[in-house]
Design a protein around this motif. Structure first.
Motif, PDB file in Angstrom:
ATOM      1  N   GLY A  64      -5.655  11.990 -33.594  1.00  0.00           N
ATOM      2  CA  GLY A  64      -4.337  12.212 -33.658  1.00  0.00           C
ATOM      3  C   GLY A  64      -3.990  12.647 -32.150  1.00  0.00           C
ATOM      4  O   GLY A  64      -4.254  12.300 -31.296  1.00  0.00           O
ATOM      5  N   PRO A  65      -3.379  13.899 -32.507  1.00  0.00           N
ATOM      6  CA  PRO A  65      -2.897  14.677 -31.056  1.00  0.00           C
ATOM      7  C   PRO A  65      -4.095  15.077 -30.281  1.00  0.00           C
ATOM      8  O   PRO A  65      -3.946  15.570 -29.080  1.00  0.00           O
ATOM      9  N   ARG A  66      -5.110  15.548 -30.895  1.00  0.00           N
ATOM     10  CA  ARG A  66      -6.439  15.862 -30.316  1.00  0.00           C
ATOM     11  C   ARG A  66      -7.302  14.759 -29.581  1.00  0.00           C
ATOM     12  O   ARG A  66      -8.255  15.155 -28.853  1.00  0.00           O
ATOM     13  N   ARG A  67      -6.702  13.663 -29.470  1.00  0.00           N
ATOM     14  CA  ARG A  67      -7.830  12.560 -28.806  1.00  0.00           C
ATOM     15  C   ARG A  67      -7.571  12.869 -27.282  1.00  0.00           C
ATOM     16  O   ARG A  67      -6.654  13.521 -26.677  1.00  0.00           O
ATOM     17  N   LYS A  68      -8.670  12.564 -26.602  1.00  0.00           N
ATOM     18  CA  LYS A  68      -8.798  12.797 -25.306  1.00  0.00           C
ATOM     19  C   LYS A  68      -8.698  11.489 -24.061  1.00  0.00           C
ATOM     20  O   LYS A  68      -9.721  10.855 -24.312  1.00  0.00           O
ATOM     21  N   GLN A  69      -7.980  11.717 -23.289  1.00  0.00           N
ATOM     22  CA  GLN A  69      -8.198  10.656 -22.105  1.00  0.00           C
ATOM     23  C   GLN A  69      -9.270  11.054 -21.258  1.00  0.00           C
ATOM     24  O   GLN A  69      -8.848  12.338 -20.748  1.00  0.00           O
TER      25      GLN A  69
END
Length: 217
Positions: free
Chosen positions: A49-54
């Motif tokens: 979710g919002p913790r995914r990392k590019q």
């Protein structure tokens, strides 16, 4: 006490496929499995979710010292394709959901989810093949001798099971007072969970097994 005398010796491993320290613990899990312990995997969804990392230079600078320390402590392989390929590819978004859903699909099909987790980790860290890429996950399932069509079908339908799994894992983490990934707990004969100090055994699978057998006796 040897685990052969206690067929119900179960280790609960709270992991994330994109956690480098879970890769560090892989030889410990393998040693325990070879000694007769049942390893139950609980995936926590570290980067979802919002913790995914590019991937960017800041992320690369953050993870590389950890990865180099893991390699020195455990001998786990980190390849050139990982350091100079994957970690420099700013198009990649690291997302724990696809590999966790793949793990659930493997388990649902009767496959070895621990072996699959380690295949995903090796592909990612050694070979530089992103663990969040569904194509890579599909190929790894087939290499584990699972039917590709069955895997794709199971993966496609398990989104609800994935969310339920994450909720259950986080509840378990709260119950244990877990501080992060990996967390390891031994299930006692009474069905209780005993938190284990696994981190001092990185790179020492034989000492780890001695410790586990002491905890059982």
């Amino acid at each position: 006490m040897n685990t052969t005398d206690n067929p119900k010796a179960v280790l609960h491993a709270i992991i994330d496929p994109l956690c480098g320290w879970c890769y560090a613990a892989a030889p410990l899990f393998d040693a325990a499995a070879a000694a007769g312990f049942t390893i139950k995997l609980h995936a926590g969804g570290m980067l979802t979710g919002p913790r995914r990392k590019q991937i960017d230079n800041q992320w690369r600078d953050y993870v590389m010292p950890h990865d180099q320390r893991i390699a020195a402590l455990t001998g786990q392989a980190f390849g050139e394709n990982y350091y100079e390929g994957l970690l420099r590819d700013t198009s990649i978004v690291l997302d724990s959901a696809p590999p966790i859903r793949a793990l659930l699909a493997v388990a649902a099909l009767g496959g070895d989810d621990l072996a699959y987790l380690h295949a995903v980790q090796l592909a990612h860290y050694r070979d530089g093949k992103c663990a969040s890429d569904e194509g890579n996950l599909h190929l790894l399932a087939e290499e584990l001798a699972l039917n590709g069509a069955d895997f794709a079908q199971e993966y496609a339908k398990n989104e609800d099971a994935f969310y339920q799994h994450i909720l259950e894992t986080r509840a378990l983490m709260n119950q244990l007072g877990a501080q992060g990934f990996p967390t390891v707990a031994l299930e006692t004969s009474e069905g209780n969970l005993k938190l284990l100090n696994h981190s001092r055994f990185y790179g020492q699978p034989s000492a780890w097994l001695e410790y586990l057998n002491e905890q059982l006796s």
